[in-house]
Design an enzyme around this catalytic site. Structure first.
Site, short mmCIF file in Angstrom:
data_model
loop_
_atom_site.label_atom_id
_atom_site.label_comp_id
_atom_site.label_asym_id
_atom_site.label_seq_id
_atom_site.Cartn_x
_atom_site.Cartn_y
_atom_site.Cartn_z
N VAL A 146 -5.79 9.44 1.35
CA VAL A 146 -4.65 8.07 1.42
C VAL A 146 -4.38 8.14 2.81
O VAL A 146 -4.08 7.02 3.65
CB VAL A 146 -3.79 8.03 0.58
N TYR A 147 -4.15 9.37 3.63
CA TYR A 147 -3.84 9.27 4.82
C TYR A 147 -4.70 8.73 5.95
O TYR A 147 -4.46 7.88 6.68
CB TYR A 147 -3.51 10.93 5.53
N GLY A 148 -5.96 8.97 5.52
CA GLY A 148 -7.27 8.34 6.33
C GLY A 148 -7.03 6.98 6.21
O GLY A 148 -7.29 6.23 6.94
N ALA A 149 -6.80 6.30 5.14
CA ALA A 149 -6.75 5.08 4.96
C ALA A 149 -5.66 4.12 5.57
O ALA A 149 -5.45 3.34 6.12
CB ALA A 149 -6.61 4.58 3.49
N THR A 150 -4.34 4.93 5.78
CA THR A 150 -3.43 4.57 6.51
C THR A 150 -3.85 4.28 8.13
O THR A 150 -3.39 3.56 8.66
CB THR A 150 -1.96 5.37 6.40
#
Length: 225
Positions: A146-150
């Site tokens: 999810v961090y990567g998606a942000t």
């Protein structure tokens, strides 16, 4: 004539290193973060061309007030660096912590767009420069991250914002580092980039002549360096 840079997440890591590097390059720096004590210490270190503006990067009204104070104190804003961010555990999409994700999305996405929204009226007046902290994670596929998606959001938004700002002579740059050895991590990362490496990339983008736009600075640690 001195120029002014507003930085979020300025109390440590990349933000603090950028404040030092920009001040050394002749910029006045307006420093925003939640930690008033750390900001005050950094201002004492840098001197009279620095201003502490304690606020939360997810509070849109507080950001607007901080930027208004910076513009009033220094006579305008020439650049803003939406740098505040946080990470999340690498537990994956099934086992991750929803509360942790919500807090991270609030900072990494909402805080970034709120910073941009507050900065643009000031930057339009100076044909200024908006910088965003992206990441290698915003250019890669990371399993369940999810961090990567942000950070993918940051890269996409940065490209869209560059098109909008170009209409009135402004510039937008995404600063996209790989792993950086900062308090972002619980343990030291000696083989990673240093915050000062990223700060030099920010100053490089800021110091280009008006007819040059640096859309992205992508920097990675060199294990052979």
């Amino acid at each position: 004539m001195s120029r002014t840079l507003f930085i979020t997440g300025a109390s440590s890591g990349i933000g603090a290193a950028t404040a030092r590097a920009a001040a050394e390059a002749g910029w006045r720096v307006a420093l925003a973060a939640r930690s008033a004590d750390r900001l005050d210490a950094l201002v004492r270190e840098i001197g009279g061309d620095a201003l502490a503006l304690p606020c939360d990067a997810t509070d849109a009204d507080a950001l607007k007030a901080a930027m208004a104070r910076a513009a009033e104190t220094f006579g305008g804003l020439d650049a803003a660096f939406a740098n505040a961010g946080m990470g999340a555990s690498a537990a994956g999409a099934e086992n991750g912590d929803l509360a942790n994700w919500r807090a991270m999305i609030d900072v990494n996405v909402w805080g970034l767009v709120a910073t941009v929204h507050a900065a643009l009226p000031h930057l339009r007046k100076t044909k200024g420069h908006m910088l965003l902290t992206g990441s290698r994670a915003g250019r890669a596929t990371l399993k369940g991250s999810v961090y990567g998606a942000t950070k993918h959001f940051v890269h996409g938004f940065g490209e869209n914002l560059a098109e909008e700002m170009r209409e009135w002579g402004g510039r937008c740059t995404v600063i996209a580092p790989g792993m950086v050895d900062t308090p972002f991590f619980d343990e030291a990362k000696p083989q990673a980039l240093k915050a000062e490496d990223v700060a030099r990339a920010v100053v490089y983008a800021l110091e280009q002549p008006a007819h040059v736009t640096v859309g992205e600075v992508y920097l990675m640690p060199n294990p052979e360096g």
